[in-house]
Design an enzyme around this catalytic site. Structure first.
Site, PDB file in Angstrom:
ATOM      1  N   LYS A 141       0.813  -1.219   0.000  1.00 10.20           N
ATOM      2  CA  LYS A 141       0.000   0.000   0.000  1.00 10.20           C
ATOM      3  C   LYS A 141       0.843   1.264   0.000  1.00 10.20           C
ATOM      4  CE  LYS A 141      -4.126  -2.168   1.834  1.00 10.20           C
ATOM      5  NZ  LYS A 141      -3.651  -3.570   1.942  1.00 10.20           N
TER       6      LYS A 141
HETATM    7  C1  LIG Z   1      -4.333  -4.665   1.339  1.00 10.57           C
HETATM    8  C2  LIG Z   1      -3.564  -5.932   1.214  1.00 10.57           C
HETATM    9  C3  LIG Z   1      -3.926  -6.942   0.304  1.00 10.57           C
HETATM   10  C4  LIG Z   1      -5.171  -6.864  -0.558  1.00 10.57           C
HETATM   11  O1  LIG Z   1      -5.056  -5.874  -1.512  1.00 10.57           O
HETATM   12  P1  LIG Z   1      -6.347  -5.430  -2.386  1.00 10.57           P
HETATM   13  O2  LIG Z   1      -5.912  -4.249  -3.161  1.00 10.57           O
HETATM   14  O3  LIG Z   1      -7.401  -5.112  -1.364  1.00 10.57           O
HETATM   15  O4  LIG Z   1      -6.692  -6.578  -3.225  1.00 10.57           O
HETATM   16  C5  LIG Z   1      -3.109  -8.052   0.200  1.00 10.57           C
HETATM   17  N1  LIG Z   1      -2.008  -8.197   0.959  1.00 10.57           N
HETATM   18  C6  LIG Z   1      -1.641  -7.254   1.856  1.00 10.57           C
HETATM   19  C7  LIG Z   1      -0.424  -7.490   2.683  1.00 10.57           C
HETATM   20  C8  LIG Z   1      -2.389  -6.083   2.027  1.00 10.57           C
HETATM   21  O5  LIG Z   1      -2.006  -5.164   2.936  1.00 10.57           O
END
Ligand SMILES: *Cc1c(COP(=O)(O)O)cnc(C)c1O
Length: 466
Positions: A112
């Site tokens: 993110k």
């Molecule tokens: C947020 C997250 C996901 C999922 O990502 P999306 O964009 O919601 O599909 C997967 N793995 C980790 C470690 C995350 O923080």
């Protein structure tokens, strides 16, 4: 570049307005009016560029005239300079045909950071120009809150308040938020669970006078700018493994469908991606949909990969709009039926189109542990989310064995030390920039489950009022 809503009832907007609005006023999500397509020689020209330069080149195709010449490149360089490896998104070979695309070298150790580090800078840039200030309010059960706080800390035009459920996040996750002592950051521990926090945030957004007074904004994953900022790493990885002259496949651990939709967008822009594999956990709505066109919501159950403990994937609406031939009225009706009945009536023809590109596997906690153990025996320490992606990449591999499979490694193993230790017997250590996390001073306010108390804390924090 203009943007339309997936529900077809909002006036087209430019990038700046999409960045600040998040959700369209008809309840839909924004998408480009038409997709930028790169010719093979244009992809080739990006091969070998440093990551921030490649990212700026791709993202510029979505931002129109929002940023002055050079400003976007400067923001990308600044955003990714905070990552702890110069490759930014390194590829690590796992076996003959599999590679981990490590997306966890940013400040909060999860993918993110790629989008949010850039978004914080974009917000500051356009708000300074407009002479405005915003207050970001969000609820978190873990990863999103820390990534948003790191992205907004010390920004001149942004104040941020994050609610987390008291005592219900892991110690690493809480400390990543509460040890940020910047004056524009406020952490509130609410006596309640994640839903309590989420409901309070919704209530604050629904309180129109309060919303206007604070100029409230959100950074959740439905913001188009987040998707745009995730497209470059798919291009970076594919180009490194021979695209555009060679097809590649990606396997992506998915919750809200945001990260895998960014991969879909890269393909839509002309990157030769043959297959997109979705890795889910026991919250298997997407795997049931791919398997049998059964998109029916069930209660969320906790798993070893909590960032994928989601039943309704909000970004799926973007794919639905594309599968329905960009028909906003049909998309709106389908979403309405889903809300009313809990089952999404996706036409068979649209579903079949999707299954020629997407494959999916729901990975149980037991299989996640087994996969982490197997990878560790081969010399790779993976977090539970990444392990769901590698497990799916084995069970759902494309038939052509010459196609490399790139697995999105979405979190650093040290973010989920208990699960990793349970599987491998090895307790992963925090990387150097966070090694003293447990010694740092924490700051947060504990508040009861009382909306008025939380609103007055937000009001006291927002510099908007001074
Ligand atoms: C947020 C997250 C996901 C999922 O990502 P999306 O964009 O919601 O599909 C997967 N793995 C980790 C470690 C995350 O923080």
């Amino acid at each position: 570049m203009r943007y339309v809503s997936t529900r077809g009832e909002a006036a087209p907007r430019d990038f700046e307005s999409v960045l600040l609005a998040g959700l369209a006023e008809d309840g839909g999500l924004f998408l480009p009016e038409s997709w930028p397509i790169l010719l093979p020689e244009e992809w080739e020209a990006l091969r070998g560029l440093p990551y921030p330069d490649l990212a700026a080149n791709i993202i510029a195709r979505f931002t129109g005239d929002c940023f002055e010449e050079g400003a976007l490149l400067a923001m990308c360089r600044d955003a990714y300079a905070g990552f702890n490896t110069p490759a930014v998104a390194p590829l690590v070979q796992l076996d003959e045909r599999r590679f981990a695309l490590e997306l966890f070298h940013g400040p909060t150790l999860a993918f993110k950071d790629f989008a949010l580090q850039l978004l914080g800078r974009m917000f500051d840039h356009v708000l300074a120009r407009r002479g405005e200030r915003i207050t970001i309010v969000g609820a978190t059960s873990g990863d999103t809150g820390s990534a948003a706080i790191e992205a907004c800390r010390d920004r001149a035009s942004v104040d941020i308040v994050i609610l987390h459920p008291e005592g219900r996040t892991s110690a690493v996750q809480r400390r990543q938020m509460t040890t940020v002592l910047s004056p524009n950051v406020k952490n509130i521990a609410v006596k309640g669970d994640f839903d309590t926090c989420q409901d309070m945030v919704k209530a604050m957004f629904n309180d129109a006078p309060f919303r206007a007074e604070m100029n409230l904004s959100a950074v959740n994953s439905i913001n188009w700018a987040r998707i745009a900022a995730q497209i470059p790493y798919y291009a970076y990885a594919a180009l490194n493994l021979g695209a555009p002259d060679r097809e590649v496949a990606f396997s992506v651990p998915t919750g809200n469908f945001g990260n895998v939709f960014a991969a879909w967008a890269a393909r839509r822009m002309g990157l030769p991606i043959s297959t997109l594999i979705i890795g889910s956990n026991r919250n298997d709505i997407l795997a049931r949909w791919i398997g049998a066109n059964d998109m029916s919501a069930q209660p969320v159950v906790p798993s070893l990969s909590p960032s994928m403990d989601i039943q309704v994937s909000s970004n799926f609406e973007r794919l639905l709009f594309e599968l329905l031939g960009r028909d906003g009225a049909k998309t709106a009706a389908t979403m309405r039926a889903f809300r009313e009945t809990g089952t999404m009536p996706v036409p068979d023809a649209a579903w079949r189109k999707a299954t020629s590109l997407f494959r999916a596997l729901a990975v149980s906690d037991e299989d996640t542990i087994a996969e982490m153990r197997r990878l560790h025996a081969q010399g790779y320490l993976a977090d539970p989310h990444t392990a769901a992606g590698t497990a799916a990449s084995h069970a759902r591999a494309p038939d052509d064995a010459s196609t490399p499979i790139i697995v999105a490694a979405t979190a650093h193993p040290a973010k989920f030390p208990d699960a990793v230790e349970q599987a491998t017997g090895t307790r992963p250590g925090l990387p150097p920039h966070m090694a003293d996390l447990y010694e740092r001073e924490e700051r947060f306010t504990v508040l009861p489950n009382d909306l008025a108390a939380v609103q007055s804390a937000v009001r006291a924090h927002a510099r908007r009022n001074r």
